[in-house]
Design a protein around this motif. Structure first.
Motif, PDB file in Angstrom:
ATOM      1  N   LEU A   1       0.858  -1.171   0.000  1.00  0.00           N
ATOM      2  CA  LEU A   1       0.000   0.000   0.000  1.00  0.00           C
ATOM      3  C   LEU A   1       0.904   1.234   0.000  1.00  0.00           C
ATOM      4  O   LEU A   1       1.870   1.292   0.767  1.00  0.00           O
ATOM      5  CB  LEU A   1      -0.911   0.016   1.228  1.00  0.00           C
ATOM      6  N   ALA A   2       0.592   2.216  -0.837  1.00  0.00           N
ATOM      7  CA  ALA A   2       1.410   3.421  -0.947  1.00  0.00           C
ATOM      8  C   ALA A   2       0.521   4.636  -0.739  1.00  0.00           C
ATOM      9  O   ALA A   2      -0.501   4.783  -1.425  1.00  0.00           O
ATOM     10  CB  ALA A   2       2.091   3.492  -2.314  1.00  0.00           C
ATOM     11  N   ALA A   3       0.902   5.494   0.200  1.00  0.00           N
ATOM     12  CA  ALA A   3       0.024   6.618   0.550  1.00  0.00           C
ATOM     13  C   ALA A   3       0.825   7.791   1.067  1.00  0.00           C
ATOM     14  O   ALA A   3       1.882   7.636   1.690  1.00  0.00           O
ATOM     15  CB  ALA A   3      -0.990   6.182   1.608  1.00  0.00           C
ATOM     16  N   GLY A   4       0.294   8.984   0.835  1.00  0.00           N
ATOM     17  CA  GLY A   4       0.857  10.192   1.416  1.00  0.00           C
ATOM     18  C   GLY A   4       0.718  10.190   2.927  1.00  0.00           C
ATOM     19  O   GLY A   4      -0.027   9.386   3.494  1.00  0.00           O
ATOM     20  N   GLY A   5       1.405  11.097   3.578  1.00  0.00           N
ATOM     21  CA  GLY A   5       1.513  11.059   5.026  1.00  0.00           C
ATOM     22  C   GLY A   5       0.420  11.747   5.800  1.00  0.00           C
ATOM     23  O   GLY A   5       0.633  12.147   6.950  1.00  0.00           O
ATOM     24  N   THR A   6      -0.768  11.903   5.229  1.00  0.00           N
ATOM     25  CA  THR A   6      -1.884  12.516   5.947  1.00  0.00           C
ATOM     26  C   THR A   6      -2.909  11.458   6.348  1.00  0.00           C
ATOM     27  O   THR A   6      -2.969  10.382   5.747  1.00  0.00           O
ATOM     28  CB  THR A   6      -2.579  13.581   5.079  1.00  0.00           C
ATOM     29  N   GLY A   7      -3.717  11.797   7.339  1.00  0.00           N
ATOM     30  CA  GLY A   7      -4.755  10.873   7.764  1.00  0.00           C
ATOM     31  C   GLY A   7      -5.735  10.543   6.658  1.00  0.00           C
ATOM     32  O   GLY A   7      -6.238   9.421   6.573  1.00  0.00           O
ATOM     33  N   GLY A   8      -6.009  11.514   5.788  1.00  0.00           N
ATOM     34  CA  GLY A   8      -6.949  11.274   4.703  1.00  0.00           C
ATOM     35  C   GLY A   8      -6.502  10.176   3.767  1.00  0.00           C
ATOM     36  O   GLY A   8      -7.319   9.424   3.236  1.00  0.00           O
ATOM     37  N   HIS A   9      -5.183  10.072   3.535  1.00  0.00           N
ATOM     38  CA  HIS A   9      -4.652   9.011   2.684  1.00  0.00           C
ATOM     39  C   HIS A   9      -4.459   7.714   3.461  1.00  0.00           C
ATOM     40  O   HIS A   9      -4.705   6.618   2.940  1.00  0.00           O
ATOM     41  CB  HIS A   9      -3.311   9.431   2.084  1.00  0.00           C
ATOM     42  N   LEU A  10      -4.002   7.827   4.700  1.00  0.00           N
ATOM     43  CA  LEU A  10      -3.582   6.641   5.438  1.00  0.00           C
ATOM     44  C   LEU A  10      -4.721   5.917   6.145  1.00  0.00           C
ATOM     45  O   LEU A  10      -4.657   4.701   6.332  1.00  0.00           O
ATOM     46  CB  LEU A  10      -2.502   7.022   6.454  1.00  0.00           C
ATOM     47  N   THR A  11      -5.767   6.618   6.557  1.00  0.00           N
ATOM     48  CA  THR A  11      -6.871   5.945   7.246  1.00  0.00           C
ATOM     49  C   THR A  11      -7.476   4.829   6.396  1.00  0.00           C
ATOM     50  O   THR A  11      -7.644   3.701   6.876  1.00  0.00           O
ATOM     51  CB  THR A  11      -7.945   6.956   7.670  1.00  0.00           C
ATOM     52  N   PRO A  12      -7.828   5.080   5.120  1.00  0.00           N
ATOM     53  CA  PRO A  12      -8.344   3.962   4.308  1.00  0.00           C
ATOM     54  C   PRO A  12      -7.283   2.909   4.018  1.00  0.00           C
ATOM     55  O   PRO A  12      -7.609   1.723   3.897  1.00  0.00           O
ATOM     56  CB  PRO A  12      -8.831   4.646   3.023  1.00  0.00           C
ATOM     57  N   ALA A  13      -6.019   3.324   3.918  1.00  0.00           N
ATOM     58  CA  ALA A  13      -4.956   2.337   3.700  1.00  0.00           C
ATOM     59  C   ALA A  13      -4.846   1.395   4.893  1.00  0.00           C
ATOM     60  O   ALA A  13      -4.700   0.176   4.733  1.00  0.00           O
ATOM     61  CB  ALA A  13      -3.626   3.051   3.454  1.00  0.00           C
ATOM     62  N   PHE A  14      -4.944   1.946   6.094  1.00  0.00           N
ATOM     63  CA  PHE A  14      -4.879   1.112   7.298  1.00  0.00           C
ATOM     64  C   PHE A  14      -6.079   0.169   7.376  1.00  0.00           C
ATOM     65  O   PHE A  14      -5.951  -0.995   7.767  1.00  0.00           O
ATOM     66  CB  PHE A  14      -4.834   1.983   8.545  1.00  0.00           C
ATOM     67  N   ALA A  15      -7.258   0.684   6.999  1.00  0.00           N
ATOM     68  CA  ALA A  15      -8.450  -0.169   7.023  1.00  0.00           C
ATOM     69  C   ALA A  15      -8.305  -1.335   6.041  1.00  0.00           C
ATOM     70  O   ALA A  15      -8.669  -2.475   6.349  1.00  0.00           O
ATOM     71  CB  ALA A  15      -9.694   0.657   6.694  1.00  0.00           C
ATOM     72  N   LEU A  16      -7.776  -1.051   4.854  1.00  0.00           N
ATOM     73  CA  LEU A  16      -7.547  -2.125   3.883  1.00  0.00           C
ATOM     74  C   LEU A  16      -6.492  -3.103   4.401  1.00  0.00           C
ATOM     75  O   LEU A  16      -6.630  -4.320   4.236  1.00  0.00           O
ATOM     76  CB  LEU A  16      -7.105  -1.539   2.543  1.00  0.00           C
ATOM     77  N   ALA A  17      -5.449  -2.575   5.042  1.00  0.00           N
ATOM     78  CA  ALA A  17      -4.402  -3.445   5.577  1.00  0.00           C
ATOM     79  C   ALA A  17      -4.977  -4.437   6.580  1.00  0.00           C
ATOM     80  O   ALA A  17      -4.632  -5.624   6.563  1.00  0.00           O
ATOM     81  CB  ALA A  17      -3.304  -2.594   6.230  1.00  0.00           C
ATOM     82  N   HIS A  18      -5.871  -3.963   7.447  1.00  0.00           N
ATOM     83  CA  HIS A  18      -6.504  -4.850   8.424  1.00  0.00           C
ATOM     84  C   HIS A  18      -7.291  -5.965   7.722  1.00  0.00           C
ATOM     85  O   HIS A  18      -7.231  -7.130   8.127  1.00  0.00           O
ATOM     86  CB  HIS A  18      -7.426  -4.056   9.337  1.00  0.00           C
ATOM     87  N   GLU A  19      -8.029  -5.603   6.671  1.00  0.00           N
ATOM     88  CA  GLU A  19      -8.849  -6.593   5.970  1.00  0.00           C
ATOM     89  C   GLU A  19      -7.968  -7.605   5.230  1.00  0.00           C
ATOM     90  O   GLU A  19      -8.240  -8.814   5.253  1.00  0.00           O
ATOM     91  CB  GLU A  19      -9.791  -5.896   4.989  1.00  0.00           C
TER      92      GLU A  19
END
Length: 395
Positions: A10-28
């Protein structure tokens, strides 16, 4: 869906807006038995909430502003990041790389494409972001959070998939909880936040606006407000001067619990904020950030406002008097606020993390992803999406 264990980046910028969905996908993906790694910048590596299992790689991310003289440095940083990403992939061997926008996603996606690794982008906002616009024609699939996304070319429709914006599991768990009882003589709980650091305009306007509410409504107020640290004492003094009980803080770890108790939310219109409000079903008064790139926060509010789940006030019109007027209209009768909550809930896409994971799972192992909504009414499989992307590349 069952599949053999695979690797994803997963590749994302360093803001919550980018990382929150990335973290949710990582959990799944981790729940499904896959191995997941993250590419981000230094801010993203330090952001709270990152899953413990998520190995993080920090890459240089070139930024491209309005001054062309600075582009050379940006290009050099992207090329360096691309080389570093390729070394990560050589060791990790990912089945796909998923970009969530932000400059760090660019070298990660370019490195993947140089090694013929499938790539997917996820857009959280109702306007396609800069990096996602740049990569849209080259990736295998485009996952969207809204049915209508500005600056997305019509020719990419065949590889777009509507999944929604994944939210944190703790927030998603609240979806089936009822809207908190709101009666004519009970507490009126208001939650105010402007993002991870608060917003000064909310600190300046909200206390005075709440003081102008109808007396019967004002007497029942119980406020929780997130502020910038330097604004806390001034906001505390404002509420004390109006004799309104308010709990203030620069950061609340239990934000999900506070959202669960809230009858009304007041804040910005970031993608993650709206995804959480609609997942839980909470009425809102939203003030889009006027300097947001491409005015994307104003676009983000369209769906929930149309559904009656929120009201939007542009910042130049966001006065204490206007705020009080809108709250009075929403909250004077219990059923009005409850109806708004239902309108917000109807806009939620609680299966966003699952649907996005299904799409990702279709690369490198599964024969076919589950049926996912595409556009307003069509349904396509990831196999069809990938075939469309292949045709686009050939053209």
């Amino acid at each position: 869906m069952t599949a053999s264990s695979r690797h994803f980046v997963l590749a994302a910028g360093g803001t919550g807006g980018h990382l929150t969905p990335a973290f949710a996908l990582a959990h799944e993906l981790e729940r499904r038995g896959h191995h997941v790694a993250l590419i981000t910048d230094e801010r993203g590596a330090a952001i709270p909430g990152k899953p413990d299992f998520l190995t993080t790689h920090v890459l240089p991310a070139g930024r491209f502003g309005k001054n062309p003289l600075k582009w050379i440095g940006g290009i050099m940083a992207v090329l360096k990041g691309r080389s570093m990403a390729k070394r990560v992939y050589e060791n990790f061997n990912p089945s796909a790389v998923i970009g969530f926008g932000g400059y760090p996603a660019l070298p990660a996606l370019l490195g993947a494409q140089a090694m013929n690794i499938p790539t997917v982008i996820h857009e959280q906002n109702a306007v396609l972001g800069r990096v996602n616009r740049l990569m849209a024609g080259r990736v295998d699939a485009i996952a969207l959070s809204y049915p209508a996304v500005d600056r997305l070319k019509a020719k990419y429709e065949d590889k777009t998939v509507l999944v929604g914006n994944p939210v944190r599991p703790g927030v998603l768990a609240l979806r089936d909880e009822p809207f908190p009882a709101f009666t004519e003589d009970g507490l009126f709980r208001v939650l105010v936040t402007g993002g991870s650091q608060g917003a000064r305009v909310l600190s300046e306007v909200v206390p005075d606006g709440l003081s102008m509410l109808a007396p019967a409504l004002r007497a029942r107020l119980q406020v929780t407000q997130q502020c910038r640290p330097e604004d806390l004492e001034a906001v505390r003094a404002r509420y004390a001067g109006h004799d309104i009980p308010a709990e203030l803080g620069s950061y609340f770890e239990d934000m999900a619990a506070r959202l669960a108790d809230a009858h009304l939310f007041i804040g910005r219109a970031g993608a993650s904020t709206i995804a959480e409000l609609t997942a839980v079903g909470r009425p809102a008064i939203l003030v889009p950030l006027p300097i947001a790139t491409d005015d994307h926060q104003a676009a983000n509010v369209r769906e929930v406002v149309k559904a009656g789940g929120a009201r939007s006030i542009r910042q130049h019109n966001f006065t204490a008097k206007e705020l009080a007027k809108q709250i009075n209209a929403m909250a004077q009768r219990p059923e009005t606020l409850a109806n708004a909550a239902h309108g917000a809930w109807n806009c939620g896409r609680p299966d966003a993390a699952k649907d996005l994971a299904d799409l990702i799972d279709s690369f490198g192992g599964a024969d076919m992803m589950d049926v996912i909504r595409v556009g307003s009414s069509e349904k396509r499989s990831a196999e069809q999406v990938t075939q469309a992307a292949t045709r686009e590349t050939a053209e």
